[in-house]
Design an enzyme around this catalytic site. Sequence first.
Site, mmCIF file in Angstrom:
data_model
loop_
_atom_site.group_PDB
_atom_site.id
_atom_site.type_symbol
_atom_site.label_atom_id
_atom_site.label_comp_id
_atom_site.label_asym_id
_atom_site.label_seq_id
_atom_site.Cartn_x
_atom_site.Cartn_y
_atom_site.Cartn_z
ATOM 1 N N GLY A 21 38.429 49.985 28.956
ATOM 2 C CA GLY A 21 37.625 49.031 29.723
ATOM 3 C C GLY A 21 37.362 49.538 31.117
ATOM 4 C CB ALA A 22 37.787 52.808 32.573
ATOM 5 N N GLY A 25 34.265 46.766 36.493
ATOM 6 C CA GLY A 25 35.298 45.813 36.886
ATOM 7 C C GLY A 25 36.628 46.434 37.252
ATOM 8 N N GLY A 27 38.894 47.959 35.458
ATOM 9 C CA GLY A 27 39.152 49.290 34.924
ATOM 10 C C GLY A 27 38.499 50.388 35.737
ATOM 11 C CB SER A 143 44.461 36.115 31.571
ATOM 12 O OG SER A 143 43.870 34.995 32.188
ATOM 13 C CE1 TYR A 168 40.112 36.742 28.004
ATOM 14 C CE2 TYR A 168 40.949 34.830 29.200
ATOM 15 C CZ TYR A 168 40.633 36.174 29.160
ATOM 16 O OH TYR A 168 40.841 36.963 30.272
#
Length: 292
Positions: A21-22, A25, A27, A143, A168
Amino acid sequence: MNDKTGQAARDMRGKTVVITGASAGVGAAAARGLAALGATVAVVGRSPEKTNAVARAIGAEPHLADFSRLSDVRALADTLLDRYPTIDVLANNAGGQIARRTITEDGHEMTFQVNYLAPFLLTHLLLDRLATAKDARVISTSSQAHSLGRVDLDDLDSTRGYGAFRVYGTTKLENILFTRELARRTQGTGITATAFHPGAVASDFFRDNAILRRIMRSPLARAIALPPEKAAEPLLHLATLEDPQPANGAYFNLLKRREPKYRQSGDHELARHLWDHTATMLGLTTAEHLNG
C-alpha cells in the site's frame, strides 16, 4: 535526526523494508521517510502509475500487486524472495473498505481478503526470509475501528449480512489478533510483530466507498484529518526501534502503546483459532503456518 518520541532516528542503511500500500497515503509517506534514513525500500502498490512514481522519487524499486487476487500475492512473494537476500521489515499497510459485499476471484469477501487474508499470506510466504535478519519485524496497519468489529470463526467471509464499516472494523480486529498470535508463534526467532492505528488520514483510502469518500473530502474532515506524513510516524517509529522486543505483540494508537478497545482483541484462544482457520482457508501446510 529525531523521531517524534524524541529518540534518535535509527540509521537504516543496509536494511531492506517492504511496504505494501505504498503508492499513496501512509505507505508512500513511510517509504519516503525510511528511504531518507538509508533503507532499501520495496514499494508495493496496486496502481502502476502511482507505485512507479513513488519508487522513482526515492530511488527504489516498484512492485505491483492487487491483493484482491491471491495469485498476485504469491507472485509478489516470489519476486521479493528473488530480489532481496534479506528482509528486515515487512509493513503490511495495504487495505481498503468496500461499500457493498463483493466476492473476489478467490471466493472471499473483498475487504476481508485485502485487509487480512492477503497480508496473512504474504507474511507467511516471507517468514523464512525475515527469520534470517537480525531483529526482523512485521508491522501491521490496524485502526481504532477494530472496536466496531466482531470475529465470527464460522462466518469469516460475512455471508450472514454485510455492514461495510462493521466488516472493515472486523478486519482491523483480525490484524490485531494476527499480530498477537504471530508474536507468540515466532518467539525465539528474532521476528517481532506490532500493529498500530495511524489516525484519521487525509488520503484516498476510502476511494472504493462513495459515501465515506465524500465524508472524508468534506472541509470538516479535511480540517481534522492527519496528513500522511504525520500518520506514517507510528510506522516509522516501530520500524526503527532500537530494541523491538519490549513492543512485541503490542498495539499502538499513533505513537502511544495502548490496549485495544474491544474485548475480543485480548482473547488468546480466539487468536489461535483464527490463525488455524486462516491457514486452512489459504491451504497452507503445517510447516508454513507455524504450528504451535
